[in-house]
Design an enzyme around this catalytic site. Structure first.
Site, PDB file in Angstrom:
ATOM      1  N   HIS A  14      33.114  -9.714  20.556  1.00 57.49           N
ATOM      2  CA  HIS A  14      34.449  -9.546  20.961  1.00 57.49           C
ATOM      3  C   HIS A  14      34.385  -8.308  20.763  1.00 57.49           C
ATOM      4  CE1 HIS A  14      38.888  -9.526  23.049  1.00 57.49           C
ATOM      5  NE2 HIS A  14      38.204  -8.296  22.541  1.00 57.49           N
ATOM      6  N   HIS A  16      34.292  -3.701  22.676  1.00 61.73           N
ATOM      7  CA  HIS A  16      35.291  -2.884  23.722  1.00 61.73           C
ATOM      8  C   HIS A  16      34.282  -1.651  22.702  1.00 61.73           C
ATOM      9  CE1 HIS A  16      38.501  -4.812  25.817  1.00 61.73           C
ATOM     10  NE2 HIS A  16      38.438  -5.197  23.879  1.00 61.73           N
ATOM     11  N   ARG A  18      33.768   1.005  26.222  1.00 64.31           N
ATOM     12  CA  ARG A  18      34.150   1.510  27.290  1.00 64.31           C
ATOM     13  C   ARG A  18      32.200   2.688  27.864  1.00 64.31           C
ATOM     14  NH1 ARG A  18      39.277  -0.852  26.063  1.00 64.31           N
ATOM     15  NH2 ARG A  18      39.938   0.253  24.183  1.00 64.31           N
ATOM     16  N   ASN A  42      36.248  -4.749  30.772  1.00 68.61           N
ATOM     17  CA  ASN A  42      37.223  -3.823  31.011  1.00 68.61           C
ATOM     18  C   ASN A  42      37.359  -2.838  30.760  1.00 68.61           C
ATOM     19  OD1 ASN A  42      37.887  -4.059  28.622  1.00 68.61           O
ATOM     20  ND2 ASN A  42      40.197  -3.840  28.187  1.00 68.61           N
ATOM     21  N   LYS A 100      34.647 -13.824  30.991  1.00 71.40           N
ATOM     22  CA  LYS A 100      36.504 -13.259  30.954  1.00 71.40           C
ATOM     23  C   LYS A 100      37.499 -13.144  31.749  1.00 71.40           C
ATOM     24  CE  LYS A 100      38.713 -11.164  27.420  1.00 71.40           C
ATOM     25  NZ  LYS A 100      39.021 -10.919  26.703  1.00 71.40           N
ATOM     26  N   HIS A 137      41.397 -13.919  27.810  1.00 71.10           N
ATOM     27  CA  HIS A 137      42.497 -13.195  26.988  1.00 71.10           C
ATOM     28  C   HIS A 137      43.630 -14.292  27.155  1.00 71.10           C
ATOM     29  CE1 HIS A 137      44.922  -9.600  25.204  1.00 71.10           C
ATOM     30  NE2 HIS A 137      45.363 -10.664  25.852  1.00 71.10           N
ATOM     31  N   HIS A 175      40.454 -13.135  20.129  1.00 67.85           N
ATOM     32  CA  HIS A 175      41.063 -12.479  19.452  1.00 67.85           C
ATOM     33  C   HIS A 175      42.403 -12.845  18.973  1.00 67.85           C
ATOM     34  CE1 HIS A 175      42.429 -11.184  23.381  1.00 67.85           C
ATOM     35  NE2 HIS A 175      41.923 -10.444  23.966  1.00 67.85           N
ATOM     36  N   ASP A 248      37.345  -7.205  18.613  1.00 68.52           N
ATOM     37  CA  ASP A 248      38.193  -6.411  19.089  1.00 68.52           C
ATOM     38  C   ASP A 248      38.541  -5.164  19.206  1.00 68.52           C
ATOM     39  OD1 ASP A 248      39.770  -6.433  21.445  1.00 68.52           O
ATOM     40  OD2 ASP A 248      41.979  -7.163  20.441  1.00 68.52           O
ATOM     41  N   HIS A 252      40.138   4.230  21.715  1.00 70.47           N
ATOM     42  CA  HIS A 252      41.631   4.614  22.858  1.00 70.47           C
ATOM     43  C   HIS A 252      41.374   6.981  22.206  1.00 70.47           C
ATOM     44  CE1 HIS A 252      42.826   1.647  25.637  1.00 70.47           C
ATOM     45  NE2 HIS A 252      42.877   1.139  24.306  1.00 70.47           N
ATOM     46  N   ALA A 264      47.369  -0.513  24.166  1.00 70.49           N
ATOM     47  CA  ALA A 264      47.078  -1.254  22.973  1.00 70.49           C
ATOM     48  C   ALA A 264      45.417  -1.552  22.855  1.00 70.49           C
ATOM     49  CB  ALA A 264      47.166  -2.525  23.452  1.00 70.49           C
TER      50      ALA A 264
HETATM   51  C1  NCD Z   1      42.087  -4.170  24.557  1.00 68.75           C
HETATM   52  C2  NCD Z   1      41.909  -3.228  24.895  1.00 68.75           C
HETATM   53  O1  NCD Z   1      41.453  -1.887  24.346  1.00 68.75           O
HETATM   54  O2  NCD Z   1      40.826  -2.896  26.379  1.00 68.75           O
HETATM   55  N1  NCD Z   1      43.093  -4.056  24.198  1.00 68.75           N
HETATM   56  C3  NCD Z   1      43.928  -4.746  23.059  1.00 68.75           C
HETATM   57  O3  NCD Z   1      44.205  -3.890  22.328  1.00 68.75           O
HETATM   58  N2  NCD Z   1      43.525  -5.784  22.403  1.00 68.75           N
HETATM   59  C4  NCD Z   1      41.868  -5.386  25.606  1.00 68.75           C
HETATM   60  C5  NCD Z   1      41.927  -6.800  25.263  1.00 68.75           C
HETATM   61  O4  NCD Z   1      41.475  -7.042  24.215  1.00 68.75           O
HETATM   62  O5  NCD Z   1      43.029  -7.087  25.145  1.00 68.75           O
HETATM   63 ZN    ZN Z   2      39.631  -6.395  23.393  1.00 75.42          ZN
END
Ligand code: NCD
Ligand code: ZN
Length: 348
Positions: A14, A16, A18, A42, A100, A137, A175, A248, A252, A264
């Site tokens: 899992h 991210h 971007r 996402n 997903k 999720h 998660h 996860d 950001h 988040a």
């Molecule tokens: C994730 C994200 O920033 O893309 N954020 C998070 O709080 N975990 C999205 C996700 O996995 O829920």
């Molecule tokens: Zn995530």
């Protein structure tokens, strides 16, 4: 004597990173220690189709450091209108590694997610037939449900009925964040598995909110109580096949994290395997780190484990505070930035 630990190369089930500049800044932190990762879809706009996934995969491969053989695994972002034929095509072509679910508005960039669970039934039936994994999720977004209960209510309302309706479908609670979730996944294995993050193993909600509001600990699913954290530590370090590594890691920009409505997500890739090693050591379970990090995930996905290895050593280093990002996002702060880490990867 220096303590050393060699395990098969881990995978991140899992992740991210971007796109564009953030992808180029974030991906190398995972590619240096991990063999494969599930690349969360996402993006803005999301990775909805096989064509989207193939194109994003190319961008990810191009963002790898020179010489890296890191492999991105591509799930599709499920919507009310996902076409089962497109999912089937992508899977048969070897592009699509899963589908997903983001309940609409459950988390970052989930506005295009599912709003009507009746509409996704044909996709789930096709996935069951073909053996395509269903990543979730797993949070209920009904506004009447307390944010700390979203996972438990989703399991009750959605997941338990689906496991009966689609007995051949394999599910992943992404998660995993609660004791209720841990108990459920155990009871529903091997049909259901779960990934567990470093921060749900390390933090409770008092760490997040008890000493000032720490926006850098704000994540979905929200960090829960101490009994929840202890249940997750027990699950991860148990060696049970249904629990596996998923960071996860979710970078950001500083501006987005500190906005009035903050984003988040926690960016932990620079300290991920090192943090898991710390937790397993604290629990007296370093001999089970390999199962959690490198064996259980591939088994749940029906893939072989990595052949290569990594070696960790007990020798301290200081975590970088932030990474810089080209362009308007500028920088992202790192989980545990500025702190001392006890474990270091010395060969990978
Ligand atoms: C994730 C994200 O920033 O893309 N954020 C998070 O709080 N975990 C999205 C996700 O996995 O829920
Ligand atoms: Zn995530």
């Amino acid at each position: 004597m220096t303590q050393r630990l060699t395990i098969r190369k881990p995978d991140d089930w899992h992740l991210h990173v971007r796109d564009n500049e953030m992808m180029r800044a974030a991906l190398p932190w995972t590619a240096r220690h991990f063999g494969r990762a599930i690349m969360m879809p996402n993006l803005v706009p999301p990775v909805r189709t096989t064509a989207d996934a193939a194109a994003y995969r190319e961008r990810l491969l191009a963002a790898r450091p020179p010489g890296s053989d890191f492999q991105p695994l591509m799930p599709l972002y499920l919507t009310d209108h996902t076409d089962p034929d497109d999912v089937e095509r992508g899977f048969k072509e070897g592009v699509v590694a899963g589908v997903k679910l983001y309940p609409a508005n459950a988390t970052t960039n989930s506005a295009a997610g599912v709003t009507d669970y009746e509409l996704i039934r044909p996709v789930l039936a096709r996935m069951e037939k073909l053996g395509i994994r269903f990543l979730m999720h797993a949070e209920e977004v009904d506004p009447a449900v307390d944010v700390f209960d979203r996972e438990a209510v989703f399991i009750e309302r959605r997941l338990i009925p689906w496991t009966r309706d689609y007995p051949g479908l394999k599910f992943i609670v992404e998660h995993l964040s609660s004791k209720v979730g841990v108990d459920y996944v155990r009871s529903a294995a091997p049909q259901v598995g779960a990934s567990i993050t470093p921060y749900h193993l390390e933090l409770n909600r008092t760490d997040w909110l008890g000493w000032g509001n720490k926006p850098y600990n704000y994540v979905m699913p929200v960090i829960k109580s101490e009994p929840d954290r202890l249940a997750l530590r027990g699950a991860a370090t148990s060696g049970e096949a249904c629990f596996f590594l998923g960071t996860d890691s979710a970078p950001h920009s500083v501006a987005k994290k500190l906005a009035v409505v903050g984003a988040a997500g926690i960016f932990n890739a620079p300290v991920a395997i090192e943090t898991y090693a710390k937790v397993f050591e604290e629990e007296g379970a370093l001999d089970r780190l390999e199962a959690f990090a490198s064996l259980n995930g591939p088994a749940h996905y029906g893939l072989p484990p990595n052949e290569a290895t990594i070696t960790l050593e007990k020798s301290s280093w200081t975590v970088p505070e932030e990474i810089s990002v080209e362009g308007p996002e500028e920088r992202a702060l790192v989980y545990r930035g500025g702190e001392t880490m006890a474990w270091r990867v010395v060969a990978s």
